[in-house]
Design a protein around this motif. Structure first.
Motif, PDB file in Angstrom:
ATOM      1  N   UNK A   1       0.368   4.648  16.345  1.00 50.80           N
ATOM      2  CA  UNK A   1       0.050   4.001  15.079  1.00 50.80           C
ATOM      3  C   UNK A   1      -1.455   3.956  14.898  1.00 50.80           C
ATOM      4  N   UNK A   2      -1.963   4.899  14.110  1.00 53.26           N
ATOM      5  CA  UNK A   2      -3.396   4.977  13.877  1.00 53.26           C
ATOM      6  C   UNK A   2      -3.851   3.901  12.913  1.00 53.26           C
ATOM      7  N   UNK A   3      -5.169   3.760  12.787  1.00 50.92           N
ATOM      8  CA  UNK A   3      -5.696   2.745  11.869  1.00 50.92           C
ATOM      9  C   UNK A   3      -5.350   3.094  10.427  1.00 50.92           C
ATOM     10  N   UNK A   4      -5.394   4.394  10.095  1.00 52.74           N
ATOM     11  CA  UNK A   4      -5.173   4.764   8.692  1.00 52.74           C
ATOM     12  C   UNK A   4      -3.697   4.780   8.334  1.00 52.74           C
ATOM     13  N   UNK A   5      -2.902   5.465   9.161  1.00 54.28           N
ATOM     14  CA  UNK A   5      -1.451   5.524   8.935  1.00 54.28           C
ATOM     15  C   UNK A   5      -1.083   5.859   7.500  1.00 54.28           C
ATOM     16  N   UNK A   6      -1.778   6.863   6.971  1.00 54.02           N
ATOM     17  CA  UNK A   6      -1.372   7.378   5.659  1.00 54.02           C
ATOM     18  C   UNK A   6      -0.087   8.166   5.813  1.00 54.02           C
ATOM     19  N   UNK A   7       0.775   8.090   4.839  1.00 49.01           N
ATOM     20  CA  UNK A   7       2.010   8.880   4.885  1.00 49.01           C
ATOM     21  C   UNK A   7       1.603  10.357   4.878  1.00 49.01           C
TER      22      UNK A   7
ATOM     23  N   UNK B   1      -0.437  -3.049  15.381  1.00 53.67           N
ATOM     24  CA  UNK B   1       0.310  -1.895  15.894  1.00 53.67           C
ATOM     25  C   UNK B   1      -0.597  -0.919  16.616  1.00 53.67           C
ATOM     26  N   UNK B   2      -1.854  -0.841  16.168  1.00 49.48           N
ATOM     27  CA  UNK B   2      -2.805   0.030  16.840  1.00 49.48           C
ATOM     28  C   UNK B   2      -3.078  -0.475  18.254  1.00 49.48           C
ATOM     29  N   UNK B   3      -3.140  -1.785  18.427  1.00 53.19           N
ATOM     30  CA  UNK B   3      -3.338  -2.358  19.758  1.00 53.19           C
ATOM     31  C   UNK B   3      -2.106  -2.059  20.618  1.00 53.19           C
TER      32      UNK B   3
ATOM     33  N   UNK C   1      -7.684  11.333  12.356  1.00 55.30           N
ATOM     34  CA  UNK C   1      -7.631   9.948  11.862  1.00 55.30           C
ATOM     35  C   UNK C   1      -6.281   9.717  11.196  1.00 55.30           C
ATOM     36  N   UNK C   2      -5.238   9.694  12.014  1.00 48.58           N
ATOM     37  CA  UNK C   2      -3.897   9.554  11.450  1.00 48.58           C
ATOM     38  C   UNK C   2      -3.570   8.097  11.185  1.00 48.58           C
TER      39      UNK C   2
ATOM     40  N   UNK D   1       0.857  -1.193   0.000  1.00 51.13           N
ATOM     41  CA  UNK D   1       0.000   0.000   0.000  1.00 51.13           C
ATOM     42  C   UNK D   1       0.887   1.234   0.000  1.00 51.13           C
ATOM     43  N   UNK D   2       1.247   1.720  -1.186  1.00 47.58           N
ATOM     44  CA  UNK D   2       2.321   2.706  -1.247  1.00 47.58           C
ATOM     45  C   UNK D   2       1.998   4.058  -0.605  1.00 47.58           C
ATOM     46  N   UNK D   3       0.725   4.360  -0.373  1.00 51.00           N
ATOM     47  CA  UNK D   3       0.416   5.655   0.227  1.00 51.00           C
ATOM     48  C   UNK D   3       0.352   5.592   1.752  1.00 51.00           C
ATOM     49  N   UNK D   4       0.548   4.393   2.294  1.00 57.01           N
ATOM     50  CA  UNK D   4       0.530   4.203   3.736  1.00 57.01           C
ATOM     51  C   UNK D   4       1.927   3.792   4.213  1.00 57.01           C
ATOM     52  N   UNK D   5       2.165   3.973   5.519  1.00 58.16           N
ATOM     53  CA  UNK D   5       3.440   3.515   6.065  1.00 58.16           C
ATOM     54  C   UNK D   5       3.549   2.000   5.893  1.00 58.16           C
ATOM     55  N   UNK D   6       4.775   1.545   5.787  1.00 53.89           N
ATOM     56  CA  UNK D   6       5.027   0.145   5.437  1.00 53.89           C
ATOM     57  C   UNK D   6       4.320  -0.874   6.302  1.00 53.89           C
ATOM     58  N   UNK D   7       4.180  -0.572   7.603  1.00 58.92           N
ATOM     59  CA  UNK D   7       3.635  -1.606   8.496  1.00 58.92           C
ATOM     60  C   UNK D   7       2.171  -1.926   8.209  1.00 58.92           C
TER      61      UNK D   7
END
Lengths: 326, 222
Positions: A269-275, A261-263, A325-326, A235-241
């Motif tokens: 580490x948010x659910x969306x984690x968009x860059x 990671x959210x747990x 919503x990060x 998912x290139x628009x999100x952080x790798x994890x």
């Protein structure tokens, strides 16, 4: 004062750094010829060419057609860097652990269970998955939440191809991916770093976006184990994890899944984690990044782009406060 | 009890110096032979940070070890070990200032203020500066032994801040194995000192009791 500063300061390489596609291809086949022809010279080439390195390591080739819609103008990270510097906690939490510990992972036979809110739940073996849609090569930027980035030629097809096959019901609002958690093959599971198995998730519209790639290979080869073999998300628009590796289960859900990671640290580490260069990680800024293998010691870090430069996805989040919503 | 001759002591000191320099030499060799991995700056930052903590721990080992073995000559090695802690700390800080911020001091200070884990690391490094600067015999004389010792006890705080810095850094990746190990070692080394102090106070209290008794006795005599 930096000793050396990139004059343009933006995330594009100098035109002199861009290799035209045909030269890139011919260079590859040239190197392949040498690697095949002169085994003795192979050891020399290991250092200079990822392709030769992978061949020497006995990696299996994976045919794919380059998709010109998904090519970035950045120089690809070397195969060696991309396969020796990894986060794959199931094999250990140091960057060098996955390449050292993933060798024994059995990637065949392998099945992926697809279940939940779908009309056609199914369990697919890896060969049926490989045949499900035509393989494409896509060169994506990869941005890690730790502040480094790579450029990787992935092989796979849009996740939407698979989703269409299983026909999600109207209730399916989220997709959840589960990574293999096998104590016998994955020494990292002994450390209680995360709640195992590793779980990640997407909203349905994110999962359906053509950029979301179900990947089986990279650099012309099948995925090496440390990179998430035999099948992973990219998912290139999100952080790798956010991209689950070595996937064994895909579940369609009504509610937002709880993700690993959210747990572990919801604040970080948010659910969306968009860059997003404007939302700092509590421990470090996300405004800049270091391109692995390319940015030298004396090169200033490059500016991180919103959505890692993949602005196509912006419409998915219109009206959403991405700071919240990060 | 082992007590080295001046010649033996010189040898031990030289050997320790060479050993202490090895991590830095290793970084240089790796640098020139392309063995710093895919992210060389991260490698250098982590290695220098680790070695700062190792050397801080070693300086803290000297006193307890000396007490338990009666090897009083060990104390003469402590300054060098402490200066090596400062050396690796400086390397760690310089890497951060140079390669993370490219000497943009304003940016760096923003980072220092905004991020607690950098804040504590920075404070720890700043606190090491006066210790390094007052490590000469001349400075000990100028400050006077008591004040010098008081100042240099701040190394306890530096060690604790160093652990906290490491802990918070690793918290992001939920990997506490090493911070726990370092933390336990530093805690043990500091607790030993609390024990020593408590025992001494016991002695001291006994002494002052006798002093009070004497004083009480004196007035009746006059």
């Amino acid at each position: 004062m930096p000793l050396y500063r990139r004059p343009n300061g933006i995330d594009l390489p100098f035109s002199s750094e861009i290799t035209p596609q045909d030269i890139f291809e011919s260079r590859r086949s040239f190197i392949k010829q040498i690697a095949v022809g002169a085994v003795g010279a192979g050891s020399l080439l290991q250092l200079s060419s990822g392709e030769a390195w992978a061949q020497a390591a006995g990696a299996q080739k994976l045919a794919a057609k380059a998709n010109p819609a998904y090519v970035v103008m950045d120089k690809a990270t070397s195969y060696k860097d991309a396969t020796t510097y990894n986060n794959f906690y199931e094999f250990g939490s140091d960057k060098s652990d996955p390449v050292e510990n993933a060798g024994n992972l059995k990637t065949r036979p392998w099945t992926v269970a697809i279940e939940g809110e779908v009309k056609k739940p199914m369990t697919l073996d890896i060969d049926s998955l490989l045949k499900l849609a035509p393989m494409e090569e896509r060169i994506y930027r990869l941005r890690c939440v730790e502040g480094w980035s790579m450029v990787i030629p992935w092989i796979g097809y849009s996740l939407s191809e698979l989703i269409k096959k299983v026909e999600p019901t109207g209730n399916a609002r989220y997709v959840e991916f589960t990574t293999l958690a096998d104590n016998r093959q994955m020494p990292g599971l002994r450390a209680p770093v995360l709640e195992w198995p590793y779980v990640e998730g997407l909203r349905m519209d994110e999962a359906m976006h053509p950029l979301a790639l179900l990947s089986f290979g990279m650099y012309g080869q099948v995925l090496p184990n440390q990179s998430g073999a035999p099948v992973r998300m990219v998912l290139p628009w999100k952080y790798g994890f956010k991209s689950a590796k070595s996937i064994v289960k895909i579940r369609f859900l009504k509610d937002q899944p709880r993700t690993a990671w959210n747990i572990a640290a919801a604040r970080e580490y948010g659910f969306y984690s968009n860059v997003n260069p404007d939302v700092d990680h509590p421990r470090w800024s996300q405004a800049t990044e270091r391109r692995i293998g390319e940015d030298g010691f004396f090169t200033k870090k490059r500016k991180t782009l919103m959505f890692n430069g993949y602005n196509d996805v912006a419409s998915l989040y219109s009206g959403m406060d991405l700071k919240k919503y990060f | 009890m082992f007590n080295p001759s001046p010649k033996q002591f010189k040898f031990i000191k030289a050997l320790l110096f060479v050993l202490a320099l090895l991590p830095a030499v290793r970084l240089l060799v790796f640098g020139f032979t392309d063995r710093l991995g895919a992210n060389p700056i991260e490698f250098i930052t982590r290695s220098s940070g680790d070695w700062t903590l190792y050397f801080l721990c070693i300086t803290l080992v000297v006193t307890p070890l000396r007490r338990f073995t009666n090897w009083n000559w060990l104390i003469k090695l402590r300054r060098m070990i402490g200066l090596f802690a400062f050396f690796y700390g400086s390397l760690h800080f310089t890497t951060f200032l140079w390669f993370d911020h490219f000497f943009d001091i304003a940016e760096m200070l923003k980072d220092v203020v905004k991020r607690p884990f950098i804040t504590v690391g920075f404070i720890a490094f700043v606190m090491l500066l006066p210790l390094a600067l007052t490590s000469t015999n001349g400075m000990i004389r100028r400050l006077g032994g008591k004040r010098w010792q008081w100042l240099h006890r701040s190394v306890y705080a530096v060690a604790m801040l160093g652990i906290l810095h490491f802990w918070w850094m690793r918290a992001g990746k939920h990997n506490f194995e090493k911070p726990i190990l370092f933390g336990t070692i530093v805690a043990a080394l500091l607790l030993i000192r609390v024990y020593f102090a408590w025992r001494n106070r016991g002695d001291g209290a006994a002494k002052s009791r006798t002093a009070v008794q004497k004083r009480q006795v004196t007035p009746t005599l006059t």
